[in-house]
Each structure stands twice: as structure tokens, then as C-alpha cells.
Design a protein around this motif. Structure first.
Motif, short mmCIF file in Angstrom:
data_model
loop_
_atom_site.label_atom_id
_atom_site.label_comp_id
_atom_site.label_asym_id
_atom_site.label_seq_id
_atom_site.Cartn_x
_atom_site.Cartn_y
_atom_site.Cartn_z
N VAL A 162 66.84 -13.18 1.71
CA VAL A 162 66.95 -14.07 2.86
C VAL A 162 66.10 -13.53 4.01
O VAL A 162 65.16 -14.19 4.46
CB VAL A 162 68.42 -14.24 3.29
CG1 VAL A 162 68.50 -15.20 4.47
CG2 VAL A 162 69.26 -14.79 2.14
N LEU A 163 66.39 -12.33 4.48
CA LEU A 163 65.60 -11.78 5.58
C LEU A 163 64.23 -11.31 5.13
O LEU A 163 63.22 -11.58 5.77
CB LEU A 163 66.35 -10.63 6.24
CG LEU A 163 67.60 -11.00 7.05
CD1 LEU A 163 68.15 -9.78 7.77
CD2 LEU A 163 67.31 -12.11 8.04
N ARG A 164 64.19 -10.58 4.02
CA ARG A 164 62.89 -10.09 3.54
C ARG A 164 61.98 -11.25 3.18
O ARG A 164 60.79 -11.26 3.52
CB ARG A 164 63.08 -9.18 2.33
CG ARG A 164 63.71 -7.84 2.66
CD ARG A 164 63.73 -6.96 1.42
NE ARG A 164 64.57 -5.79 1.61
CZ ARG A 164 64.82 -4.90 0.66
NH1 ARG A 164 64.29 -5.07 -0.55
NH2 ARG A 164 65.59 -3.86 0.88
N GLY A 165 62.52 -12.23 2.46
CA GLY A 165 61.70 -13.38 2.09
C GLY A 165 61.20 -14.14 3.30
O GLY A 165 60.04 -14.55 3.37
N ASN A 166 62.06 -14.31 4.28
CA ASN A 166 61.69 -15.05 5.48
C ASN A 166 60.53 -14.38 6.20
O ASN A 166 59.52 -15.02 6.51
CB ASN A 166 62.92 -15.15 6.39
CG ASN A 166 62.63 -15.87 7.68
OD1 ASN A 166 62.28 -17.04 7.68
ND2 ASN A 166 62.76 -15.16 8.79
#
Length: 414
Positions: A355-359
Motif C-alpha cells: 500500500v505505502l511502498r507501492g503508492n
């Protein structure tokens, strides 16, 4: 609420950029490209449906964790960890800004405690080590002893934990749908259309079952499914993890899970059990399998047993929904990020923290393609990528042996 997917083939076949994959990475790349090049047309092609994949079916934790430092050619282990922390915190900040700007209704919550909790002495030692890593990165936390955890969670299963104060929880399906539905007008989203091949170079031909698209640049953001396109197949394996969600619970049942309306618990080990008290429901995530899903009844039985072990006082352990989802794992924990060849960009291998890394990786990938020289992008380019993984049968033997060992090592944390 029910959502109608965008399945209508667009008349246009020529785009400046094609993004393969409609998860957090792909949508972030498309959003940032549209911001940087508002005059250019972009298309996101998703094989499934926005809100029906792992982007939507995760536990909804958005927070930086204690990152395992890895020295590399650009600096010490501490330098590596600091870069990773800066990147993931930037991902949280940007995602929060997008949610606020577009008023995405995804139950964004930065008040509910996010606790990493240990049930064993060994688990407590692991947590003390990771807590020191938080201190070195100036990430604030609160400690909880067994009595405090019982008051918060309603169970005496855990002996020690800490609550990270930089965190957020979301309803992930609502978040990913909202991100897709608030893209700029120069971004087209096409769902239920699997990309079968990416051919050529500048321009690229992207083949789907009923249409072929052409673009100057292509962004691969479909995580482990990149292997099906012949990309990075020797850098990732797939691990399935599983979750269950109860029906809405009555007041007395909710009260048995502590006095707070919401909380989340993470384990100190990779093979541990994750839990959330959310709304009027309880979510539990645990177990694993290599490269293919196991029988749903077996999953239900395992999750029910783990639920009962942690909350022996409940009247019912019924799970209304049980599901599994794939995660891309690399042998050394590194994600691939960069330009595979001129005009072909990829960010894959999320390690279950997409979620955060992908974003933020999607945003940075778009900036990289547009020639950015930002310090954050420089940080990302200085991180270690995924190591080579040997072919089958050695790959499967090694992966299953490693996961079996980690499962045994987790003990009661599982």
C-alpha cells in the motif's frame, strides 16, 4: 457499495504511456504521469477489477515498520534503513494528501492503535530489537506490558508490545476504488483486460485478448504477474496468505475485544498472525502457501483455531468471509525499481507491504520517466534490488523449507 467496472474498449489505441496493473503502484504512476504531462493520454490496463485483488483484500495497515537494514555499495546498513524510512513516510504523506484532496471515503483512521505484540519471550526480544530501530529513525512509539495489552485488546495472549504513533488504517477496497475513480481526465482505466505481451521498444505494442495498444512508454506495475510477461521471473516467488472476517458482532462480543472501538495487531515475525477490530467486525490474517492456494475449508479451520486461541471467551468463532491473496516475495527483501530497457519501467516485488511502498514507488517511477532529479528518487535508486532466485525444483524446495522453518520459529506468535 457495488461498483461498475470500466470494461468498454476505448476507441483510441495510441497512448503516450500504458500502465499494466491497477493496484497502488499502477494508479500512483498514472496519477503522477497525468500531473506531470496533462497534455498526454495515459491508459491503465487491469486484468481483473479495481478493488477485487490484493490491493483491496489486505488488512488495511498503513504504517512504516522497523526496516531491516542492509548495507550496499552506497552506504552502511543504517544509511539504507534511513533511505527506506524516508521513502515510506513520503508515501504515507502523499497518500493522505490525495485522500484529503479528493475526499475519498475509505475510513482513514490515524487514531486507532497499531500494536506490534509478542506472545513469547523470544518474540519480546525481537520486538526490543526492532524498537531500537524505531528510536534510531525518530519514529515515536508507546510500550505496553501484558496488563496494558489485556485492557486494550481484551486478551491475555500477549506479554509485551509497542504501539507505533506514525500509522493509519483504511478500508483498502474503498481506498483503491477511490484512487481509481479520482484520476485525471487524461487517464483511461480499462478493466477485465489481461495484458498478454509487451513487445517492441519505442513505441511498444501491448497485446490484450481483443485489442492491441501502442505507447511510447510502458510501466509494469502488476507485481508477481510480471513473470507472466517474461519479466523478472528469476527475482520473485509467490506466497499466498489468508484472512477471515467475522459477521457484525453484538455489543457483548465486541466488548470482549477490549474497550476501544478499533485497533490493529501485528506479529513480531513474518509468519505470525495479524488482527484488526474494525467497525463491528474482527479480522484475522495468518497462514501461508507456496505458489498456489490451499483448500478454503482448511484455511477456515486454521484461522478459526487461531482466533479461538487468542480469544477463548467468545461465544462464536464464525467467519463470514475467508479469502486468500498472492504476495510477491524476493529472496533478500529488495524490490525491483527502475528502467528495464529504454522506455520500459517496472516496480514489482512488494513483500506484502504494497500500500505505502507501492503508492510512493509508482509516483517515483513516473517522475523517473519524466527526468526528475528529486532527492527522494535518488534515495530510491540507491537501494538494493532483488537477488537472483534459482529455478525449480530448487526454488520451491528452498522457499518451502525457509517458510517451514520460519513457521516453526514463530511458535505461539503464529
Amino acid at each position: 457499495p457495488r461498483r461498475v467496472p470500466n470494461e468498454q474498449l476505448p476507441k483510441e489505441r495510441r497512448y503516450h504511456a500504458i500502465v499494466v496493473g491497477g493496484g497502488y503502484t499502477g494508479l500512483a504512476a498514472a496519477r503522477r504521469l497525468a500531473e506531470l504531462m496533462p497534455e498526454k493520454d495515459i491508459i491503465v490496463i487491469e486484468a481483473s477489477e479495481i478493488g477485487e485483488g490484493s490491493s483491496a483484500r489486505n488488512s488495511g495497515f498503513l504504517s512504516p515498520s522497523a526496516i531491516e537494514p542492509r548495507p550496499n555499495a552506497y552506504g552502511s546498513a543504517e544509511d539504507d534503513a534511513n533511505r527506506k524510512t524516508r521513502i515510506v513516510l513520503a508515501g504515507l504523506d502523499w497518500l493522505r494528501a490525495v485522500v484529503e484532496e479528493h475526499k475519498i471515503n475509505c475510513d482513514w483512521d490515524e487514531t486507532a492503535p497499531r500494536i506490534v505484540a509478542a506472545a513469547t519471550r523470544q518474540g519480546e526480544r525481537w520486538l526490543l530489537s526492532s524498537r531500537q530501530a524505531l528510536e534510531r529513525r525518530n519514529l515515536r512509539y508507546l510500550e505496553h506490558d501484558a496488563q496494558g495489552l489485556r485492557a486494550l485488546l481484551g486478551t491475555d495472549y500477549y506479554q509485551y508490545g509497542y504501539e507505533t504513533l506514525t500509522r493509519a488504517f483504511v478500508q483498502p477496497a474503498a481506498l483503491i476504488r477511490g484512487l481509481a475513480d479520482t484520476l485525471s481526465s487524461n487517464v483511461t482505466v480499462l478493466e477485465h483486460r489481461a495484458v498478454e505481451a509487451v513487445e517492441g521498444s519505442g513505441p511498444f505494442k501491448v497485446r490484450t485478448p481483443r485489442a492491441e495498444f501502442v505507447a511510447d512508454k510502458v510501466f509494469i506495475a502488476n507485481n508477481a504477474h510480471a513473470r507472466a510477461l517474461g519479466l523478472l521471473a528469476d527475482r520473485m516467488i509467490v506466497v499466498y496468505t489468508y484472512a477471515g472476517l467475522t459477521p457484525e458482532l453484538e455489543d457483548d462480543e465486541l466488548g470482549r475485544m477490549g474497550s476501544l472501538p478499533a485497533w490493529g495487531v501485528l506479529p513480531p515475525t513474518r509468519m505470525g498472525t495479524t488482527m484488526r477490530k474494525v467497525g463491528r467486525r474482527f479480522l484475522i490474517r495468518s497462514s501461508w502457501s507456496y505458489e498456489k492456494e490451499v483448500n478454503p475449508q482448511k484455511v477456515r479451520s486454521t484461522l478459526t483455531r487461531l482466533f479461538r486461541r487468542r480469544f477463548p471467551q467468545m461465544r462464536s468463532y464464525h467467519l463470514e468471509h475467508v479469502w486468500g491473496g498472492m504476495t510477491a516475495i524476493t529472496v533478500n527483501g529488495g524490490m525491483y525499481f527502475g528502467e528495464l530497457r529504454p522506455g520500459l519501467y517496472a516496480s514489482v516485488g512488494c513483500q506484502g507491504a504494497g500500500v505505502l511502498r507501492g503508492n510512493i514507488h509508482g509516483k517515483l517511477l513516473a517522475e523517473m520517466a519524466c527526468g526528475s532529479q528529486s532527492p527522494l528518487l535518488t534515495d530510491r535508486l540507491m537501494l538494493t534490488g532483488p537477488d537472483w532466485i534459482p529455478p525449480e525444483p530448487f526454488r520451491g524446495i528452498g522457499a518451502i523449507a525457509r517458510m517451514t522453518w520460519e513457521h516453526w520459529r514463530a511458535g505461539r506468535e503464529y
